[in-house]
Structures are given as structure tokens and as C-alpha cells.
Scaffold this active site. Structure first.
Site, short mmCIF file in Angstrom:
data_model
loop_
_atom_site.label_atom_id
_atom_site.label_comp_id
_atom_site.label_asym_id
_atom_site.label_seq_id
_atom_site.Cartn_x
_atom_site.Cartn_y
_atom_site.Cartn_z
N THR A 133 0.82 -1.21 0.00
CA THR A 133 0.00 0.00 0.00
C THR A 133 0.86 1.27 0.00
O THR A 133 2.00 1.25 0.47
CB THR A 133 -0.89 -0.02 1.26
OG1 THR A 133 -1.53 1.24 1.39
CG2 THR A 133 -0.08 -0.26 2.53
N ASP A 134 0.27 2.37 -0.46
CA ASP A 134 0.97 3.66 -0.39
C ASP A 134 1.06 4.19 1.05
O ASP A 134 1.83 5.10 1.33
CB ASP A 134 0.28 4.71 -1.30
CG ASP A 134 -1.17 4.99 -0.94
OD1 ASP A 134 -1.71 4.34 -0.02
OD2 ASP A 134 -1.78 5.87 -1.59
N GLU A 135 0.26 3.60 1.95
CA GLU A 135 0.23 4.12 3.33
C GLU A 135 1.56 3.93 4.05
O GLU A 135 1.81 4.56 5.08
CB GLU A 135 -0.89 3.46 4.14
CG GLU A 135 -2.25 3.74 3.56
CD GLU A 135 -3.40 3.54 4.53
OE1 GLU A 135 -3.17 3.43 5.74
OE2 GLU A 135 -4.54 3.51 4.05
N TYR A 159 -2.01 -0.48 11.07
CA TYR A 159 -2.12 -1.15 9.76
C TYR A 159 -0.91 -0.84 8.89
O TYR A 159 -0.23 -1.74 8.39
CB TYR A 159 -3.42 -0.72 9.05
CG TYR A 159 -3.40 -1.03 7.56
CD1 TYR A 159 -3.45 -2.34 7.10
CD2 TYR A 159 -3.30 0.00 6.61
CE1 TYR A 159 -3.41 -2.63 5.74
CE2 TYR A 159 -3.27 -0.28 5.25
CZ TYR A 159 -3.31 -1.60 4.82
OH TYR A 159 -3.27 -1.88 3.47
N LYS A 163 2.13 -3.27 7.42
CA LYS A 163 2.40 -3.47 5.98
C LYS A 163 3.85 -3.06 5.67
O LYS A 163 4.54 -3.72 4.88
CB LYS A 163 1.43 -2.66 5.12
CG LYS A 163 0.00 -3.16 5.13
CD LYS A 163 -0.19 -4.55 4.52
CE LYS A 163 0.04 -4.57 3.03
NZ LYS A 163 -0.31 -5.92 2.47
#
Ligand code: NAD
Ligand code: DAU
Length: 355
Positions: A133-135, A159, A163
Site C-alpha cells: 500500500t501507499d500508506e 495497519y 504493511k
């Protein structure tokens, strides 16, 4: 030829498998724990397709995963399996650590053992593709440039930090053991089979049910939305042509504030299924307490995958959101089925009396 896809009873994984089987004769082994987010109904159209086998199990299962690899001898593993909802990670981070970090570690170890024993040609062709993810890059200010693959990892939620940790494990298994890995970091997806705990499906389903449509804080947080089919085509392209050990950002150059997204959905619903009283669904928009540690802005610089691999999204936001709204209007039964007792418990925990 066979691929092993994990987490493919969830939102993106099921879209990936459904798309894959439209264009490929390669069989798919789908390993999914069937958590609250995993749903056999997402795969109902391929339930009798001999090219697809759903195995209920955990990516961290140190007996099952080696058995699956030895039996089916996949030429690639695509890891979609994860706990994926930021708000749930704030209420209970334990499962996120377990699946996203420990689970990925065990999956990597099983993949490494299997890969080491392959013949030279199979070994050279094997890929472990990790869907991320970009997060992991953290948050941007309004004037910052979009995330490139060179951005520092600065995750802010349980989260995103889980990741980020999984991405680091994948990177290390390549650098230390030579495992042929690829990592993709994508922005926010939307489309069919999206679980209605996330903003876009929650907006559609709450609006249609006559319930408040919750917006966290001022609603001016920015996300970069990509239609799920375009994420899936990006993953296929990276699997096919990505350079081993590299990471690829995937995004649609489509930054929008949350309030703008919600207003657009309400306007589409006004057109497609007008409210009985003639007023707009926008009257249901309700500002609620903000998410703790809420990242203000995400944006993806997708030039690497565009220039090096020739990938482009097929949908604009306008075409993708119309398809999505229509899908939810046509699949009310799917919505009812996923909004089980456990779903109600989550809504009560997260929104209390407001929603
Ligand atoms: P999802 O929550 O809809 O689906 C996750 C799936 O993984 C479910 O089917 C669940 O049952 C399964 N799963 C969970 N734990 C498991 C375990 N231990 N073993 C096997 N299966 C397990 O998630 P999603 O939105 O489809 O996201 C898929 C992947 O894409 C995730 O890795 C996520 O981080 C990443 N991603 C999501 C988005 C997005 O906008 N949704 C964007 C970028 C990246
Ligand atoms: O950026 C990629 C990520 O996008 C993925 O890695 C995650 O798995 C996925 O869940 C998604 O994370 P977000 O937190 O951005 O998605 P979500 O749909 O939960 O929220 C989108 C924005 O809308 C965010 O700013 C929070 C806000 N929001 C969300 C909900 C559920 C609201 O304002 N109200 C809500 O009720």
C-alpha cells in the site's frame, strides 16, 4: 501452469482472480483464511470452474502452505492476504501484527524452501509478488510531491506499520536469500466486492439504507483513488515484466477530498435511484469524530510503472465510480449477505449511536 494467490476471497484478490481467469488458462490456487473480510460469494461465478481452487487456511500455517506448494508447484505466489482496515487496526492491532508481519514471514520462509528446490529453469522463472500500500510512506502536506518509490517509509497507523514491516521482510528475503520478489504499493482502490466498512462502499450502502453517511473530521483529507480492475492490471503487468527486487507504485493520478467523493456518490445515486422525498442523498452526510492519527493526504507518482512497464489505468474516476455505484445497485443481495451480525457489531463499535 499454476499461480498461488493468497487472500483472494477479499476485495482486491477476488477481483484479481476473476479478471485472471478471463484471460489466462493458468490455474489458480486461492489460499484464504476467510476472515470477516473474506467471502466465498465474491467467487460464486467461478465456483464450478476447474481452473480455480479455494483452500481455507492461513498464510502463516507452516504445514499447509508447504504442502500446497509441493502439490501444486506454482510458478508464482501473489500475496494479497492481510488485515486491511485502518480503523480496525486502531481498535485491535494484534491481528494485523499476526497476519501482516508474522504471516508474511512464514509465507516467505515456505516460498524460499520451495524455490530453493526448483530446477534451474523453474527457479529462474519463479516470482513472489507482494501486494502492498501507499500508506507505508506516511502522510503528505498539500504542497508535497506525490510518493515515489524513493520516499522514506514513515507509516503512522498499526495497519500501515504492519504493511511496512512486511515490505521490509520481502525486501530482505531477496537481498539475503535471493528470493525473486516484486512489491507493489498501490493507492486507494474502489469497485465491486468492496467491503462496506471502507469509505466508498459505506457511503453507497448507508445512503441507500437511509442511514447517516459518516465523514471523519472536516472531510478534507485527500486520497488517490484507483479502480480495482486497474490495480489488478498493474499487478499482472508487474508479474509479467517487473524487475526482480524492485518496487512499483500503482496509482491513477486521481486525488480527491473525502467530502468531494461522498458528494459525487450522492449525486450519482440521486440520478440512478432518487430518494422518495425528492431531496438529495447529500442531506444524509454527517460529520463524526476524526480517526486518531488520521493521515491527511496520500498521492502516488505512477511514472515508474507507466514509463518502464507501459501500464496505464483504463478507467477514469467518472467511469469507474459509475460502474461501482451500478454494481452496488444491482447486487443488493451481496450487500445484505456481508452485513451480517458481526458487521453490525463493528458499526456499533466504530460509530456508536451516530450511524
Ligand atoms: P480485504 O480485507 O478485502 O481482503 C483480505 C483477504 O485476506 C480476505 O479475504 C481475508 O480473509 C484474507 N486473509 C486475512 N488474513 C489472512 C491470513 N492470515 N491468511 C490467509 N488469508 C487471510 O483486503 P483488500 O482491500 O482486498 O486488500 C488486499 C491487499 O491489498 C492487502 O494486502 C492490502 O494491504 C493491499 N492494498 C489494499 C488497498 C485498498 O484500497 N483496499 C490499496 C492498496 C493495497
Ligand atoms: O491507501 C491505500 C489504503 O486505502 C489501503 O492500504 C487500505 O487497505 C484501505 O483500507 C485504504 O485505507 P484508507 O484508510 O484510506 O481507506 P478508508 O476507506 O477506510 O478511508 C478513506 C478515507 O475516508 C480516509 O481518509 C478515512 C475517511 N473515512 C472513512 C470511513 C470508513 C471517513 O471519513 N468516514 C468513514 O466512515
Amino acid at each position: 501452469m499454476t499461480i498461488l494467490v493468497t487472500g483472494a476471497a477479499g476485495f482486491i484478490g477476488s477481483n484479481f482472480v476473476l479478471d485472471w481467469l478471463k484471460t489466462s488458462s493458468e490455474t489458480v490456487i486461492n489460499l484464504d483464511k476467510l476472515t470477516y473480510a473474506g467471502n466465498r460469494h465474491n467467487l460464486v461465478t467461478i465456483q464450478d470452474d476447474p481452473r480455480h481452487t479455494l483452500v481455507q487456511g492461513d498464510i502463516g500455517d507452516q504445514t499447509l502452505v508447504p504442502q500446497l506448494l509441493a502439490t501444486h508447484r506454482p510458478r508464482a505466489i501473489l500475496n494479497f492476504a492481510a488485515e486491511s482496515h485502518v480503523d480496525r487496526s486502531i481498535h485491535g492491532p494484534g491481528e494485523f501484527i499476526q497476519t501482516n508481519i508474522v504471516g508474511t514471514f512464514h509465507l516467505l520462509e515456505a516460498a524460499r524452501d520451495y524455490w530453493m528446490q526448483l530446477e534451474d529453469a523453474e527457479k529462474a522463472n519463479f516470482r513472489f509478488l507482494h501486494v502492498s500500500t501507499d500508506e507505508v510512506y506516511g502522510t503528505l502536506t498539500a504542497s508535497d510531491a506525490p510518493f515515489t518509490e524513493q520516499n522514506r517509509y514513515e507509516p503512522n497507523s498499526p495497519y500501515s506499520s504492519s504493511k511496512a514491516a512486511s515490505d521490509h521482510l520481502v525486501r530482505a528475503w531477496h537481498h539475503t536469500y535471493g528470493l525473486p520478489v516484486l512489491t507493489t504499493n498501490c493507492s486507494n482502490n474502489y469497485g465491486p466486492y468492496h467491503f462496506p466498512e471502507k469509505l466508498i462502499p459505506l457511503t453507497i450502502t448507508n445512503a441507500l439504507a437511509g442511514k447517516p453517511v459518516p465523514i471523519y473530521g472536516d472531510g478534507l483529507q485527500v486520497r488517490d483513488w484507483l479502480y480495482v480492475g486497474d490495480h489488478c492490471s498493474g499487478i499482472r503487468r508487474v508479474l509479467e515484466a517487473g524487475t526482480i527486487g524492485e518496487t512499483y507504485n500503482i496509482g491513477g493520478w486521481n486525488e480527491q477530498t473525502n467530502i468531494s467523493i461522498v458528494q459525487k456518490i450522492c449525486a450519482l445515486l440521486d440520478e440512478r435511484r432518487p430518494r422518495a422525498d425528492g431531496t438529495s442523498y447529500a442531506t444524509q452526510i454527517t460529520h463524526v469524530k476524526d480517526r486518531p492519527g488520521h493521515d491527511r493526504r496520500y498521492a502516488i507518482d505512477a511514472r515508474k510503472i507507466e514509463q518502464q512497464l507501459g501500464w496505464r489505468p483504463a478507467e477514469t474516476f467518472e467511469t469507474g465510480i459509475r460502474k461501482t455505484v451500478d454494481w452496488y445497485l444491482e447486487n443488493a443481495e451481496w450487500v445484505t449477505q456481508v452485513q451480517s451480525g458481526a458487521y453490525r457489531d463493528w458499526v456499533n463499535k466504530q460509530y456508536g449511536e451516530t450511524v
